[in-house]
Design a protein around this motif. Structure first.
Motif, short mmCIF file in Angstrom:
data_model
loop_
_atom_site.label_atom_id
_atom_site.label_comp_id
_atom_site.label_asym_id
_atom_site.label_seq_id
_atom_site.Cartn_x
_atom_site.Cartn_y
_atom_site.Cartn_z
N ILE A 3 -19.58 -66.81 -43.92
CA ILE A 3 -19.89 -66.69 -42.26
C ILE A 3 -20.92 -67.06 -41.73
O ILE A 3 -22.03 -67.15 -41.97
CB ILE A 3 -19.59 -65.14 -41.90
CG1 ILE A 3 -18.59 -64.34 -42.54
CG2 ILE A 3 -19.79 -64.68 -40.31
CD1 ILE A 3 -18.51 -62.91 -42.46
N ASP A 4 -20.37 -67.93 -40.66
CA ASP A 4 -21.61 -68.81 -39.91
C ASP A 4 -21.89 -68.00 -38.59
O ASP A 4 -20.89 -67.88 -37.70
CB ASP A 4 -20.86 -70.22 -39.50
CG ASP A 4 -21.79 -71.30 -38.57
OD1 ASP A 4 -22.91 -70.46 -38.10
OD2 ASP A 4 -21.83 -72.35 -38.84
N LEU A 5 -22.92 -67.37 -38.50
CA LEU A 5 -23.25 -66.60 -37.34
C LEU A 5 -23.60 -67.26 -36.33
O LEU A 5 -24.01 -66.66 -35.43
CB LEU A 5 -24.32 -65.58 -37.98
CG LEU A 5 -23.99 -64.74 -39.03
CD1 LEU A 5 -25.13 -64.20 -39.77
CD2 LEU A 5 -23.14 -63.54 -38.62
N ARG A 6 -23.79 -68.52 -36.13
CA ARG A 6 -24.44 -69.33 -35.00
C ARG A 6 -23.43 -69.40 -33.65
O ARG A 6 -22.01 -69.06 -33.96
CB ARG A 6 -24.81 -70.74 -35.21
CG ARG A 6 -25.79 -70.83 -36.51
CD ARG A 6 -25.91 -72.17 -37.09
NE ARG A 6 -24.95 -72.77 -37.45
CZ ARG A 6 -24.49 -73.97 -37.56
NH1 ARG A 6 -25.34 -74.83 -37.14
NH2 ARG A 6 -23.43 -74.44 -38.21
N ASN A 21 -16.73 -68.97 -38.41
CA ASN A 21 -17.48 -68.73 -37.26
C ASN A 21 -17.42 -67.53 -36.44
O ASN A 21 -16.44 -67.45 -35.81
CB ASN A 21 -17.55 -70.07 -36.11
CG ASN A 21 -18.39 -70.05 -35.13
OD1 ASN A 21 -18.25 -70.33 -34.04
ND2 ASN A 21 -19.59 -69.83 -35.40
N LEU A 22 -18.18 -66.61 -36.94
CA LEU A 22 -18.14 -65.23 -36.00
C LEU A 22 -19.77 -65.04 -35.56
O LEU A 22 -20.63 -64.58 -36.22
CB LEU A 22 -17.89 -64.14 -37.15
CG LEU A 22 -16.58 -64.14 -37.62
CD1 LEU A 22 -16.34 -62.65 -38.63
CD2 LEU A 22 -15.77 -63.96 -36.21
N PRO A 23 -20.14 -65.65 -34.43
CA PRO A 23 -21.49 -65.37 -33.90
C PRO A 23 -21.70 -63.81 -33.95
O PRO A 23 -20.88 -62.85 -33.84
CB PRO A 23 -21.36 -66.08 -32.37
CG PRO A 23 -20.17 -66.75 -32.55
CD PRO A 23 -19.20 -66.09 -33.59
N LEU A 24 -23.15 -63.75 -34.42
CA LEU A 24 -23.63 -62.54 -34.71
C LEU A 24 -23.37 -61.52 -33.31
O LEU A 24 -22.91 -60.33 -33.73
CB LEU A 24 -25.29 -62.64 -34.48
CG LEU A 24 -26.14 -61.38 -34.78
CD1 LEU A 24 -25.53 -60.73 -36.18
CD2 LEU A 24 -27.47 -61.69 -34.95
N GLU A 25 -23.24 -61.79 -32.10
CA GLU A 25 -23.12 -61.04 -31.09
C GLU A 25 -21.75 -60.50 -31.10
O GLU A 25 -21.58 -59.45 -30.26
CB GLU A 25 -23.42 -62.01 -29.69
CG GLU A 25 -24.66 -62.20 -29.51
CD GLU A 25 -25.32 -63.29 -30.37
OE1 GLU A 25 -26.69 -63.63 -30.53
OE2 GLU A 25 -24.48 -64.13 -30.92
N LYS A 26 -20.79 -61.29 -31.76
CA LYS A 26 -19.31 -60.80 -31.70
C LYS A 26 -18.96 -59.98 -32.98
O LYS A 26 -17.77 -59.97 -33.47
CB LYS A 26 -18.45 -62.18 -31.57
CG LYS A 26 -18.82 -62.76 -30.09
CD LYS A 26 -17.91 -63.70 -29.77
CE LYS A 26 -17.99 -64.32 -28.50
NZ LYS A 26 -17.11 -65.54 -28.39
N LEU A 27 -19.97 -60.06 -34.11
CA LEU A 27 -19.69 -59.74 -35.28
C LEU A 27 -18.99 -58.06 -35.44
O LEU A 27 -18.13 -57.96 -36.05
CB LEU A 27 -20.88 -59.56 -36.11
CG LEU A 27 -20.85 -59.28 -37.68
CD1 LEU A 27 -19.85 -60.15 -38.42
CD2 LEU A 27 -22.04 -59.27 -38.60
N ALA A 52 -29.52 -63.43 -39.84
CA ALA A 52 -28.68 -63.28 -41.19
C ALA A 52 -29.01 -61.66 -41.58
O ALA A 52 -28.02 -61.18 -42.09
CB ALA A 52 -28.95 -64.38 -41.97
N LEU A 53 -30.29 -61.44 -41.66
CA LEU A 53 -30.35 -60.21 -42.30
C LEU A 53 -29.82 -58.90 -41.39
O LEU A 53 -29.66 -57.96 -41.88
CB LEU A 53 -31.91 -60.03 -42.29
CG LEU A 53 -32.41 -61.07 -43.35
CD1 LEU A 53 -34.07 -60.72 -43.40
CD2 LEU A 53 -31.94 -60.60 -44.90
#
Length: 206
Positions: A3-6, A21-27, A52-53
């Motif tokens: 998963i690419d969090l960017r 691609n799943l940006p952290l804000e939408k995870l 990432a953490l």
């Protein structure tokens, strides 16, 4: 799973092949996309390791146990000689579970149990101890405790598909290895199996 969090704009400029691609804000909103198998291997990466953490903490709270991140993200990947793709990465998780070698599908096994009679080409082997079978057993199953198996191989047909089970899958896997070495066509259930009041419960382990 990778998963690419960017943010999407950054991911489209370059991402690790196979990444979603799943940006952290939408995870958190993507929770339903994650597989049912809680031990599915999941790797995440971002420009900043702390992000990432954070993603790992979120995913762990969902019950997943096999999670890691790529320190340094895409830049460290490139420095290590890893390939990079440019364009629109997928935004949808597609996870294909690869069963362990020798395992028999729990769903297929349940179908066999529902048959009025066991198909002639199958043989169900129960390697639990005799006292465990007092709690219940599958129809048509033959009980040979694991500790007696090598001495009683002559009781097992070589012209049938052998499906082995125990209570947790551990002894069943050991029995599978014994039968494979002896030339049998064998498979085992990697599942927790329990019996109560004449009913059974089978829970796949992965």
């Amino acid at each position: 799973m990778l998963i690419d969090l960017r943010p999407k704009t950054l991911a489209e400029k370059g991402y690790i092949p196979g990444a979603v691609n799943l940006p952290l804000e939408k995870l958190k909103a993507a929770k339903k996309q994650f597989p049912k198998q809680k031990n599915a291997p999941i790797f995440v990466y971002d420009e900043k390791d702390e992000r990432a953490l954070s993603a790992i903490d979120i995913i762990k709270n969902w019950g997943y146990t096999n999670i890691a991140y790529i320190p340094g993200g895409l830049e460290s990947w490139k420095k290590a000689g890893g390939k990079v793709e440019v364009g629109k990465p997928s935004s949808k998780i597609v996870y294909v579970h690869k069963p362990r070698p020798g395992t028999f599908s729990v769903e297929e096994f349940k179908k066999l149990l529902k048959s009025p009679t066991l198909p002639a080409n199958y043989f169900i082997l129960d390697v639990r101890e005799v006292n465990e079978t007092q709690e219940g057993s599958f129809p048509h199953a033959v009980n040979i405790p694991l500790g007696e198996l090598e001495k009683r191989l002559n009781e097992i047909p070589k012209d049938k598909t052998i499906i082995i089970h125990c209570a947790t899958g551990i002894r069943a896997e050991m029995a599978y290895n014994i039968l494979k070495r002896a030339g049998f066509k064998a498979y085992y259930l990697n599942a927790n199996v329990s019996f109560e009041k004449g009913k059974y419960k089978i829970e796949p382990k992965d």
